[in-house]
Scaffold this motif. Structure first.
Motif, mmCIF file in Angstrom:
data_model
loop_
_atom_site.group_PDB
_atom_site.id
_atom_site.type_symbol
_atom_site.label_atom_id
_atom_site.label_comp_id
_atom_site.label_asym_id
_atom_site.label_seq_id
_atom_site.Cartn_x
_atom_site.Cartn_y
_atom_site.Cartn_z
ATOM 1 N N GLN A 71 0.398 13.600 2.574
ATOM 2 C CA GLN A 71 -0.541 12.465 2.190
ATOM 3 C C GLN A 71 -0.518 11.210 2.960
ATOM 4 O OE1 GLN A 71 -1.064 12.217 -2.570
ATOM 5 N NE2 GLN A 71 -0.925 10.673 -2.611
ATOM 6 N N GLU A 72 0.418 10.548 3.050
ATOM 7 C CA GLU A 72 0.614 9.344 3.910
ATOM 8 C C GLU A 72 -0.559 9.817 5.088
ATOM 9 O OE1 GLU A 72 4.359 7.086 2.169
ATOM 10 O OE2 GLU A 72 4.917 8.131 3.652
ATOM 11 N N ASP A 73 0.002 10.195 5.947
ATOM 12 C CA ASP A 73 -1.083 10.442 6.943
ATOM 13 C C ASP A 73 -1.873 10.876 6.656
ATOM 14 O OD1 ASP A 73 1.371 11.059 8.277
ATOM 15 O OD2 ASP A 73 1.653 13.165 8.399
ATOM 16 N N MET A 74 -2.585 12.060 5.487
ATOM 17 C CA MET A 74 -4.568 12.161 5.123
ATOM 18 C C MET A 74 -4.894 10.676 4.915
ATOM 19 S SD MET A 74 -5.597 13.696 1.801
ATOM 20 C CE MET A 74 -4.706 12.888 0.712
ATOM 21 N N ILE A 75 -4.240 9.336 4.317
ATOM 22 C CA ILE A 75 -4.851 8.553 3.758
ATOM 23 C C ILE A 75 -4.515 7.462 5.450
ATOM 24 C CG2 ILE A 75 -4.239 5.677 3.186
ATOM 25 C CD1 ILE A 75 -2.955 7.678 0.739
ATOM 26 N N ARG A 76 -3.947 7.543 6.296
ATOM 27 C CA ARG A 76 -3.784 6.537 7.492
ATOM 28 C C ARG A 76 -5.634 7.369 8.197
ATOM 29 N NH1 ARG A 76 1.252 6.704 7.144
ATOM 30 N NH2 ARG A 76 1.572 8.851 9.044
ATOM 31 N N ALA A 77 -5.377 8.760 8.741
ATOM 32 C CA ALA A 77 -6.550 9.066 8.584
ATOM 33 C C ALA A 77 -8.052 9.236 8.471
ATOM 34 C CB ALA A 77 -6.775 10.805 8.964
ATOM 35 N N ILE A 78 -8.183 8.438 7.132
ATOM 36 C CA ILE A 78 -9.358 8.106 6.216
ATOM 37 C C ILE A 78 -9.993 7.077 7.075
ATOM 38 C CG2 ILE A 78 -10.047 7.503 3.792
ATOM 39 C CD1 ILE A 78 -8.505 10.258 2.832
ATOM 40 N N GLU A 79 -8.475 5.689 6.654
ATOM 41 C CA GLU A 79 -8.840 4.928 6.386
ATOM 42 C C GLU A 79 -9.464 4.692 8.119
ATOM 43 O OE1 GLU A 79 -5.212 2.743 4.186
ATOM 44 O OE2 GLU A 79 -5.044 2.720 5.886
ATOM 45 N N ALA A 80 -8.655 5.478 8.931
ATOM 46 C CA ALA A 80 -9.429 5.524 10.305
ATOM 47 C C ALA A 80 -10.860 5.438 10.877
ATOM 48 C CB ALA A 80 -8.600 6.149 11.573
ATOM 49 N N ASN A 81 -11.158 6.591 9.804
ATOM 50 C CA ASN A 81 -12.689 7.001 10.347
ATOM 51 C C ASN A 81 -13.286 6.845 8.896
ATOM 52 O OD1 ASN A 81 -12.566 8.898 12.576
ATOM 53 N ND2 ASN A 81 -10.599 9.006 11.467
ATOM 54 N N GLY A 82 -12.766 6.134 8.333
ATOM 55 C CA GLY A 82 -13.539 5.769 7.152
ATOM 56 C C GLY A 82 -14.887 6.508 5.808
ATOM 57 N N LEU A 83 -14.209 7.773 5.984
ATOM 58 C CA LEU A 83 -14.413 8.857 5.022
ATOM 59 C C LEU A 83 -14.539 8.739 3.474
ATOM 60 C CD1 LEU A 83 -13.950 12.470 5.428
ATOM 61 C CD2 LEU A 83 -13.039 11.236 2.660
#
Length: 342
Positions: free
Chosen positions: A297-309
């Motif tokens: 979940q923490e990895d996913m959230i970093r990806a979301i923050e980096a890409n603006g999903l």
């Protein structure tokens, strides 16, 4: 505080709004003012009585809000932090085991998030994505993380891969979004032409109406010039598995997530190999999974923050209208997530 309790043995008419007292956090715990939740098929099964729970269980596995108080020894969070729950509060990292996945909020073991305040172990939360509303954050715990783990963790998705998604529920929409972020080609299926048009607008490269084309697995294969897709996010279960296997390439990956189509399962025609025989013949990686660990979940959230999903929200209901929200879910007319404002 207001909270929803489920009377045993379950049923939408057995969800009751009651008043209760919040509990102060003990060592290792935090108190969260819950602001939002979102519906999952798992929650529906629980409230309908498909998963036996004790009388008075508070349902809902997803929760998002802000920390109002921390207990002794908690250093990951402070009052005012925006947080979201985890589906398996005990599963922090590594491989799942019987202890790590033994408790799910709103299920057999512990109360969930259909409540204005929740006090629970700090281990069962992560920080919410920066810039997300509480309602947006509440969509990630189950649906978002399931799609992330299916493609990124278990699937090892690479740019140029082809992903097949099924329907327009929360997991499938997130799978489409994550796949496009990773540079994949996406084939999406639905029984609604209107929904298929919306999927195209979101980035689906190819669309298939599975009502009009029952042999959609072969059609998906043809869309890859006969090679087959690299990944299938399989939400239907045994009722759609045969077509998923047909669509998948040799050595491909099927993430087995749901059971929505199992009731429509048809027997394999005489003389035709069963889906499981084809799985072996095509050396497909068939992987069952249920959500994921806090680290995922923490990895996913970093990806979301980096890409603006941003998640896709269909509509939201008030806490006291939780039963109506499930009735709306039963219609199957939603596109994306159904939220609960708390």
């Amino acid at each position: 505080m207001r909270t929803i309790q489920l009377s045993s043995p379950g049923g939408l008419d057995r969800l009751h709004l009651v008043e209760a007292e919040p509990r102060a956090p003990g060592p290792g715990e935090i108190m969260v003012r819950v602001r939002a939740s979102s519906l999952n098929y798992h929650d529906y099964i629980v409230v309908k009585g498909g998963v036996p729970t004790k009388d008075g269980r508070i349902p809902m596995s997803d929760g998002a809000g802000e920390v109002v108080e921390v207990g002794e020894g908690v250093d990951r969070f402070a009052a005012g932090d925006s947080v979201i729950s985890t589906f398996f509060p005990r599963w922090k990292d590594g491989e799942p085991d019987s202890y790590a996945i033994s408790e799910v909020p709103g299920d057999r073991g512990i109360d969930g998030f259909a409540s204005e305040f929740v006090t629970a172990s700090a281990d069962g939360f992560s920080h919410a994505p920066k810039g997300y509303s509480h309602m947006e954050a509440a969509t990630l715990t189950c649906a978002g993380l399931t799609a992330w783990r299916a493609l990124m963790v278990n699937g090892g998705l690479k740019p140029g891969d082809t992903v097949l998604t099924m329907g327009t529920g929360g997991v499938s929409i997130f799978a489409l979004q994550f796949a496009k972020l990773a540079g994949a080609t996406v084939i999406s299926t639905s029984s609604s032409d209107d929904k298929l048009k919306r999927l195209q607008e979101m980035g689906a490269d190819h669309i298939i109406n599975y009502r009009k084309f029952p042999e959609w697995g072969q059609m998906a294969k043809e869309l890859t010039d006969g090679r087959g897709v690299d990944h299938v996010v399989e939400i239907g279960g045994s009722g759609s598995l045969a077509q998923s296997v047909e669509a998948c390439r040799h050595g491909g990956h099927i993430a087995m997530i749901g059971v929505l189509a199992s009731r429509d399962e048809k027997p394999t025609p005489a003389g035709m190999p069963s889906p499981m025989v084809k799985v072996m013949m095509k050396q497909i990686r068939l992987c069952g999974l249920t959500v994921g660990a806090r680290r995922h979940q923490e990895d996913m959230i970093r990806a979301i923050e980096a890409n603006g999903l941003r998640p896709v929200l269909d509509r939201s209901f008030a806490l006291e209208a939780l039963a109506d929200a499930f009735r709306y879910q039963e219609t199957g007319s939603h596109f994306g997530k159904i939220g609960i404002e708390i």
